[in-house]
Design a protein around this motif. Sequence first.
Motif, short mmCIF file in Angstrom:
data_model
loop_
_atom_site.label_atom_id
_atom_site.label_comp_id
_atom_site.label_asym_id
_atom_site.label_seq_id
_atom_site.Cartn_x
_atom_site.Cartn_y
_atom_site.Cartn_z
N LYS A 67 46.74 38.61 -16.50
CA LYS A 67 46.61 40.01 -16.08
C LYS A 67 46.34 40.90 -17.29
CE LYS A 67 48.64 43.66 -13.36
NZ LYS A 67 49.73 44.10 -12.51
N ILE A 68 46.95 40.59 -18.43
CA ILE A 68 46.70 41.38 -19.64
C ILE A 68 45.23 41.28 -20.03
CG2 ILE A 68 47.20 41.53 -22.10
CD1 ILE A 68 50.06 40.58 -21.43
N ILE A 69 44.69 40.06 -20.01
CA ILE A 69 43.27 39.87 -20.33
C ILE A 69 42.39 40.62 -19.34
CG2 ILE A 69 41.42 38.16 -20.51
CD1 ILE A 69 43.45 38.12 -22.83
N ARG A 70 42.73 40.54 -18.06
CA ARG A 70 41.93 41.25 -17.04
C ARG A 70 41.95 42.75 -17.28
NH1 ARG A 70 44.66 40.89 -12.16
NH2 ARG A 70 45.08 43.10 -12.24
N PHE A 73 39.96 43.58 -20.68
CA PHE A 73 38.54 43.26 -20.80
C PHE A 73 37.77 43.48 -19.51
CE2 PHE A 73 40.67 40.81 -24.10
CZ PHE A 73 39.97 41.26 -25.20
N ARG A 74 38.08 42.74 -18.47
CA ARG A 74 37.28 42.82 -17.24
C ARG A 74 37.34 44.20 -16.60
NH1 ARG A 74 38.74 39.17 -12.37
NH2 ARG A 74 39.88 41.02 -11.79
N ASP A 75 38.51 44.76 -16.48
CA ASP A 75 38.65 46.06 -15.82
C ASP A 75 37.97 47.19 -16.59
OD1 ASP A 75 40.05 44.68 -13.93
OD2 ASP A 75 41.99 45.59 -14.35
N LYS A 76 37.76 46.99 -17.88
CA LYS A 76 37.11 48.01 -18.70
C LYS A 76 35.64 47.70 -18.97
CE LYS A 76 41.19 49.81 -20.81
NZ LYS A 76 41.71 50.50 -21.96
N GLY A 77 35.12 46.66 -18.32
CA GLY A 77 33.72 46.30 -18.48
C GLY A 77 33.42 45.64 -19.81
N ARG A 78 34.41 45.01 -20.42
CA ARG A 78 34.24 44.39 -21.73
C ARG A 78 34.18 42.87 -21.67
NH1 ARG A 78 38.80 48.12 -24.42
NH2 ARG A 78 37.59 50.03 -24.53
#
Length: 98
Positions: A67-70, A73-78
């Motif tokens: 969840k930290i990685i998501r 990175f993913r939730d911020k478009g990175r």
Amino acid sequence: MRIIPVRGPNVEGEQNEWDSTKQTALIKAIDAWHRMYSDKANNAYKAFPAPKDRFGDPKWPDIKPAKIIRMAFRDKGRLIDSTDHILVQKWAGRDDKK
């Protein structure tokens, strides 16, 4: 919470002084408060513990690493998740903007 990147060892297992001392300082800061600063004269990071009882124990949120990685990175478009990503296209020399 903040994610701080640290460059790991290369294929040969070598890691420069900046990266290894940064990693060591961050690991020390998991269990206690530390101040990290760059020591440019020695090409390294230094970490000093905070005075005893000045701050309470660090409290880490009960969040799974995935969840930290998501969130970071993913939730911020990175997150680069396909070969169609704009950065992959740019690095491969296939971007339209030159």
